[in-house]
Design an enzyme around this catalytic site. Structure first.
Site, mmCIF file in Angstrom:
data_model
loop_
_atom_site.group_PDB
_atom_site.id
_atom_site.type_symbol
_atom_site.label_atom_id
_atom_site.label_comp_id
_atom_site.label_asym_id
_atom_site.label_seq_id
_atom_site.Cartn_x
_atom_site.Cartn_y
_atom_site.Cartn_z
ATOM 1 N N ASP A 131 72.605 -24.049 63.419
ATOM 2 C CA ASP A 131 72.975 -23.770 64.805
ATOM 3 C C ASP A 131 72.013 -22.712 65.323
ATOM 4 O OD1 ASP A 131 74.141 -23.186 67.250
ATOM 5 O OD2 ASP A 131 76.194 -23.311 66.479
ATOM 6 N N ARG A 133 71.754 -21.480 68.367
ATOM 7 C CA ARG A 133 72.166 -20.870 69.628
ATOM 8 C C ARG A 133 72.394 -19.363 69.514
ATOM 9 N NH1 ARG A 133 77.165 -24.764 70.902
ATOM 10 N NH2 ARG A 133 77.376 -24.470 68.653
#
Length: 200
Positions: A131, A133
């Site tokens: 991930d 982000r």
């Protein structure tokens, strides 16, 4: 990334099928000069109690084309419905396609998934984190709006931790679990087993 400044760039009327919002534009500028943008949909009174908030990462394939490879569109619609039912809340929509790897890399990840890799393995095969982000911009937007405490609609403990560490209190986590489809059952299992998402 940490931002040297975050400022509001626009504020307009925004009727939707879930009800009447304001749509606000925000721009974050990093020390390097790199810019990032996000929007916030606001409804009702957001300061009297901890605001109902969803931080949603852009998903062109799900949000626009109704892809059944993921649960993104269903989560977006669930959040807008919850905000509408409450009569107040904020939806922050960030440009973090494909868990932050971008649209073209996400399509390459789809290709790897078609060959048997799961979402985490596909991202890592392409040289990204599972991930990619960050949630600094949504946290700064909430602070700019004067929101100090939220009820966060998410299954992702990392979002809770990110807001808390940025100084926004998460008074409550509200489930963003949606009705599973056979086409994204494995996707949800990987979110749960490899990424710690709170889904059954």
């Amino acid at each position: 990334m940490p931002y040297a400044s975050v400022h509001q760039t626009a504020d307009a009327d925004f009727p939707t099928r879930w009800g009447h919002f304001r749509i606000l534009g925000f721009e974050g500028v990093a020390a390097s000069g790199e810019k990032d943008e996000a929007i916030a949909l606001l409804m009702g009174e957001i300061h009297s109690t901890p605001a109902l908030v969803r931080v949603h990462s852009q998903c062109l394939t799900g949000d626009v084309f109704h892809s059944l490879r993921c649960d993104c569109r269903q989560q977006l619609e669930l959040a807008l419905s919850k905000i509408a039912d409450a009569g107040a809340g904020i939806l922050i929509y960030e440009q973090q396609e494909g868990r932050g790897i971008g649209l073209m890399a996400k399509l390459k990840a789809y290709e790897l998934q078609d060959q048997g890799r799961d979402t985490v393995e596909a991202n890592e095969d392409l040289g990204f984190k599972a991930d990619h982000r960050g949630y600094e911009l949504p946290a700064e937007i909430l602070k700019l709006l004067g929101v100090k405490s939220v009820r966060l609609i998410t299954n992702n403990p990392e979002k809770v931790e990110a807001l808390e560490s940025a100084g926004v209190q998460v008074a409550e986590r509200i489930s963003a679990e949606v009705e599973p489809e056979a086409s994204f059952e494995k996707y949800l299992q990987v979110k749960r087993d490899k990424m710690g998402h709170l889904v059954s």
